[in-house]
Design an enzyme around this catalytic site. Structure first.
Site, PDB file in Angstrom:
ATOM      1  N   SER A 315     -11.980 -41.023 -38.320  1.00  0.00           N
ATOM      2  CA  SER A 315     -13.279 -41.105 -37.638  1.00  0.00           C
ATOM      3  C   SER A 315     -13.291 -42.114 -36.499  1.00  0.00           C
ATOM      4  O   SER A 315     -12.731 -41.854 -35.450  1.00  0.00           O
ATOM      5  CB  SER A 315     -14.405 -41.341 -38.648  1.00  0.00           C
ATOM      6  OG  SER A 315     -14.243 -42.542 -39.329  1.00  0.00           O
ATOM      7  N   ASP A 326      -5.516 -40.315 -24.692  1.00  0.00           N
ATOM      8  CA  ASP A 326      -5.885 -39.404 -23.609  1.00  0.00           C
ATOM      9  C   ASP A 326      -5.772 -40.071 -22.243  1.00  0.00           C
ATOM     10  O   ASP A 326      -5.399 -39.423 -21.251  1.00  0.00           O
ATOM     11  CB  ASP A 326      -7.310 -38.891 -23.814  1.00  0.00           C
ATOM     12  CG  ASP A 326      -7.372 -37.737 -24.814  1.00  0.00           C
ATOM     13  OD1 ASP A 326      -6.324 -37.377 -25.372  1.00  0.00           O
ATOM     14  OD2 ASP A 326      -8.481 -37.206 -25.047  1.00  0.00           O
ATOM     15  N   LYS A 340     -10.749 -36.488 -38.987  1.00  0.00           N
ATOM     16  CA  LYS A 340     -12.182 -36.394 -39.290  1.00  0.00           C
ATOM     17  C   LYS A 340     -12.941 -36.444 -37.967  1.00  0.00           C
ATOM     18  O   LYS A 340     -13.165 -37.509 -37.411  1.00  0.00           O
ATOM     19  CB  LYS A 340     -12.645 -37.520 -40.204  1.00  0.00           C
ATOM     20  CG  LYS A 340     -14.145 -37.413 -40.517  1.00  0.00           C
ATOM     21  CD  LYS A 340     -14.621 -38.565 -41.365  1.00  0.00           C
ATOM     22  CE  LYS A 340     -16.118 -38.407 -41.643  1.00  0.00           C
ATOM     23  NZ  LYS A 340     -16.928 -38.495 -40.415  1.00  0.00           N
TER      24      LYS A 340
END
Length: 411
Positions: A315, A326, A340
């Protein structure tokens, strides 16, 4: 599942952080991310009315408006005029939520909701030890500094055999934890075995504040471990850790075992490293999408970074590590993360109860949905059985080797 360290519970510190849920503190005008103005709803209403309120909130805020392909009204009809006690509310609401096939949405009783709030403030009444289940034995892994456990001379390696006269053999870690915790300034008696000798310890429970961020310097490399994103103090603790490692030439951030926490904490820490662009996207009911973007800060972290992750990193940990990957701000080392990608909202309900309800999913800055997929690290390395036996942290050593090469390249 190979792990260097076995699962632990901090007695009298964290009740359970494995749910990986989010509490919303993002202050903006987006209705999906509204800030809770109260942490407890003290209104007292009948059990029947509480169940109906739960039904109504779930119907209107659950992220899947199709309610897992069912007519939601059937639950209200099934339990009409049948809810008489608090236990009835619990059973009926749990049954209703189970029909959604969502492991993250749950109803919290008064006691469970209070524990969750205590976890967020990182304050709870207890003694301050970490325990593990070692082949069926409840063993103290470590003792937290300046806590009743330390003052009572509890030590790592002590085996707990009873709490207040109740044998703990066969109990889960959570059950033992619940026995040890209790009101401030009350006594708890632990019977332990140390070097084959049985010892009884009477310990006074106190309010314990636990830090969720730890840091140190190892020559040119700074090391920051974020144990959890759940505490409201985590951002300030992380800033302190950055200051402590300010003179390092490279930084290792350890998210292994970090099961998540507050969305705002993940956004805040991500924003320290990423000053422009989308940090995370929240996608709610009817595919409504809201992008949380980076804000300008006066923090400039210009050094190579390696992030350690494993199968328990979930999470909020994945929001941070996913954004860093990224934007090519860090190398990820370890094993694939948990996966998650769902977002929960903590909703105070009457009678001091609460709902932890899935209201959305999130995407990484590049638009990746990592739910049930996880994030694959740039360098995958796992522990062998020999590593576990020797407590040889090969992942950290790999991160250090990579960091040394990155520092040389920077030079």
């Amino acid at each position: 599942m190979r792990r260097l360290y076995k699962a632990l519970i901090i007695l009298g510190v964290f009740g359970a952080i494995s749910y990986g849920g989010y509490r919303f503190y993002v202050t903006n005008h987006n209705p999906m991310l509204s800030e809770n103005t109260t942490t407890v709803d003290t209104r007292q209403i009948s059990p029947q009315r509480l169940f109906e309120k739960n039904w109504h909130i779930i119907k209107n805020e659950y992220y899947d408006s199709g309610m897992n392909h069912q007519h939601w009204s059937k639950w209200k009809n099934r339990y009409q005029n049948k809810i008489k006690t608090a236990d009835d509310v619990k059973v009926a609401t749990d049954t209703m939520l189970a029909s959604l096939n969502d492991p993250y949405s749950r109803f919290m009783t008064k006691e469970e909701f209070a524990k969750q709030n205590n976890t967020i403030t990182s304050k709870i009444s207890g003694i301050g030890v970490n325990i593990i289940n070692d082949s069926g034995k409840i063993k103290i892994l470590s003792v937290i500094d300046d806590t009743p456990a330390q003052f009572a001379d509890l030590r790592a390696g002590d085996i707990v055999i009873s709490v207040n006269g109740e044998k703990v053999s066969g109990m889960s870690l959570a059950e033992v934890s619940n026995l040890v915790k209790g009101p401030v300034n009350t006594l708890v008696t632990l019977e332990i075995v140390r070097n084959k000798e049985k010892i009884k310890k009477q310990i006074i429970r106190k309010e314990i504040t636990i830090k969720t961020v730890k840091s140190r310097n190892d020559k040119e490399i700074g090391y920051i471990q974020i144990l959890s994103f759940i505490s409201a103090s985590t951002p300030n603790e992380f800033l302190e850790a950055l200051e402590n490692t300010d003179k390092s030439k490279g930084l290792i951030i350890d998210l292994r075992g970090n099961t998540g926490g507050l969305l705002a904490n993940a956004v805040f820490i991500s924003n320290l490293f990423i000053n422009k662009g989308r940090l995370v996207s929240i996608v709610g009911r009817h595919d409504y999408r809201y992008d949380i973007t980076a804000q300008e800060t006066n923090v400039n972290i210009d050094k190579p970074i390696v992030i350690l992750v494993d199968e328990a990193s979930a999470s909020a940990s994945e929001i941070f590590s996913g954004a860093m990957k990224d934007y090519h701000k860090a190398k990820l080392v370890g094993t694939k993360t948990y996966g998650k990608g769902m977002v929960q909202k903590i909703i105070p309900m009457p009678n001091r109860t609460g709902l932890n309800l899935t209201i959305a999913k999130y995407l990484t800055p590049s638009g990746k949905d990592i739910n049930k997929k996880g994030i694959t690290p740039d360098v995958e390395i796992d522990f062998t059985d020999d590593d576990i036996e020797a407590r040889n942290d090969v992942q950290l050593k790999m991160a250090q080797d990579i960091m040394n090469k990155m520092i040389l390249t920077t030079k």
